[in-house]
Design a protein around this motif. Structure first.
Motif, short mmCIF file in Angstrom:
data_model
loop_
_atom_site.label_atom_id
_atom_site.label_comp_id
_atom_site.label_asym_id
_atom_site.label_seq_id
_atom_site.Cartn_x
_atom_site.Cartn_y
_atom_site.Cartn_z
N ALA A 49 1.11 -1.31 -0.16
CA ALA A 49 -0.38 -0.22 0.17
C ALA A 49 0.74 1.15 0.10
CB ALA A 49 -1.18 0.25 1.02
N VAL A 50 1.76 1.37 1.04
CA VAL A 50 3.15 1.90 0.48
C VAL A 50 3.57 2.66 -0.50
CG1 VAL A 50 4.98 3.26 1.86
CG2 VAL A 50 3.04 2.45 3.32
N ALA A 51 4.10 1.50 -1.23
CA ALA A 51 4.88 1.73 -3.08
C ALA A 51 3.44 2.11 -3.61
CB ALA A 51 4.92 0.27 -2.88
N ALA A 52 2.08 1.18 -4.13
CA ALA A 52 1.09 1.98 -4.22
C ALA A 52 1.00 3.75 -4.42
CB ALA A 52 0.23 1.13 -3.98
N ALA A 53 0.67 3.69 -3.18
CA ALA A 53 0.53 6.08 -2.64
C ALA A 53 1.81 6.06 -2.69
CB ALA A 53 0.49 5.29 -1.07
N GLY A 54 3.47 5.78 -2.72
CA GLY A 54 4.10 6.72 -3.35
C GLY A 54 3.63 6.95 -4.75
N VAL A 55 3.99 5.48 -6.07
CA VAL A 55 3.65 5.69 -6.81
C VAL A 55 2.50 6.27 -7.37
CG1 VAL A 55 3.87 4.03 -9.58
CG2 VAL A 55 5.08 3.38 -7.00
N LEU A 56 1.32 6.55 -7.10
CA LEU A 56 0.98 6.80 -7.48
C LEU A 56 0.81 8.68 -7.52
CD1 LEU A 56 -2.81 4.84 -6.93
CD2 LEU A 56 -1.36 5.45 -9.00
N THR A 57 1.60 8.99 -5.92
CA THR A 57 1.54 10.64 -5.73
C THR A 57 2.67 10.96 -6.87
OG1 THR A 57 0.99 10.19 -3.89
CG2 THR A 57 2.69 12.04 -3.99
N CYS A 58 3.55 10.41 -6.98
CA CYS A 58 4.37 10.58 -7.95
C CYS A 58 4.40 11.12 -9.74
CB CYS A 58 6.05 9.58 -8.28
SG CYS A 58 6.67 9.80 -6.75
N LEU A 59 2.89 9.55 -10.04
CA LEU A 59 2.11 10.19 -10.95
C LEU A 59 1.64 10.91 -11.40
CD1 LEU A 59 1.50 8.44 -13.80
CD2 LEU A 59 -0.47 7.45 -12.61
N ALA A 60 0.63 12.05 -10.46
CA ALA A 60 -0.29 13.13 -10.27
C ALA A 60 0.85 14.02 -9.79
CB ALA A 60 -1.55 12.54 -8.44
N LEU A 61 1.48 13.72 -9.81
CA LEU A 61 3.31 14.99 -9.72
C LEU A 61 3.04 14.62 -11.01
CD1 LEU A 61 4.66 14.86 -6.33
CD2 LEU A 61 2.88 16.64 -7.29
N SER A 62 3.17 14.34 -11.85
CA SER A 62 3.87 14.57 -13.08
C SER A 62 3.28 14.58 -14.38
CB SER A 62 4.50 13.35 -13.42
OG SER A 62 3.67 12.03 -13.17
N GLN A 63 1.96 14.83 -13.84
CA GLN A 63 0.47 15.69 -14.94
C GLN A 63 0.64 16.95 -14.60
OE1 GLN A 63 -0.60 13.09 -16.94
NE2 GLN A 63 1.23 11.53 -15.67
N ILE A 64 1.83 17.56 -13.55
CA ILE A 64 1.35 19.02 -13.80
C ILE A 64 2.31 19.72 -14.56
CG2 ILE A 64 2.19 20.66 -12.04
CD1 ILE A 64 1.41 19.23 -9.26
N GLY A 65 1.75 20.70 -15.14
CA GLY A 65 2.29 20.94 -16.39
C GLY A 65 3.90 21.68 -15.97
N GLY A 66 4.77 21.37 -16.52
CA GLY A 66 5.86 22.23 -16.58
C GLY A 66 6.87 21.35 -15.50
N PHE A 67 6.20 20.61 -14.62
CA PHE A 67 6.93 19.54 -13.17
C PHE A 67 7.91 19.31 -13.54
CE2 PHE A 67 7.68 16.11 -10.86
CZ PHE A 67 7.94 16.53 -9.34
N GLY A 68 8.32 18.60 -15.26
CA GLY A 68 8.79 18.31 -15.06
C GLY A 68 10.54 19.27 -15.57
N THR A 69 10.49 20.03 -15.95
CA THR A 69 11.24 20.99 -16.22
C THR A 69 11.74 21.89 -14.37
OG1 THR A 69 10.04 22.11 -18.44
CG2 THR A 69 11.97 23.54 -17.07
N VAL A 70 10.74 21.97 -13.86
CA VAL A 70 11.25 21.87 -12.15
C VAL A 70 12.16 20.68 -11.60
CG1 VAL A 70 10.50 22.76 -9.94
CG2 VAL A 70 9.84 23.48 -11.82
#
Length: 83
Positions: A49-70
């Protein structure tokens, strides 16, 4: 490159979150009561559950526009500082 570095970077935070959720440091290492087998199964579920929550959090953050640049900027500054 990110495919191979992500697990290494993610590992420390995941381990800290798992230890906090499991309650490492208790008398027997588990906060959950029951037989050792039940506790081991519950610990495995908590880790998944912790690993899944972490991966999903990272996936959600990656969907933010310009997050890769930052992320590249922060990573570049950190690497430059360490070098």
């Amino acid at each position: 490159d990110l495919f191979f570095t992500f697990p290494i970077v993610f590992s420390s935070g995941r381990q800290i979150a798992e230890n906090a959720a499991i309650g490492v440091g208790d008398q027997d290492g588990f906060l959950l009561k029951g037989t050792m087998r039940d506790s081991e199964q519950n610990v495995t579920l908590v880790r998944v559950a912790v690993a899944a929550a972490g991966v999903l959090t990272c996936l959600a953050l990656s969907q933010i526009g310009g997050f890769g640049t930052v992320a590249n900027l922060v990573g570049g500054v950190a690497q430059g500082t360490l070098a």
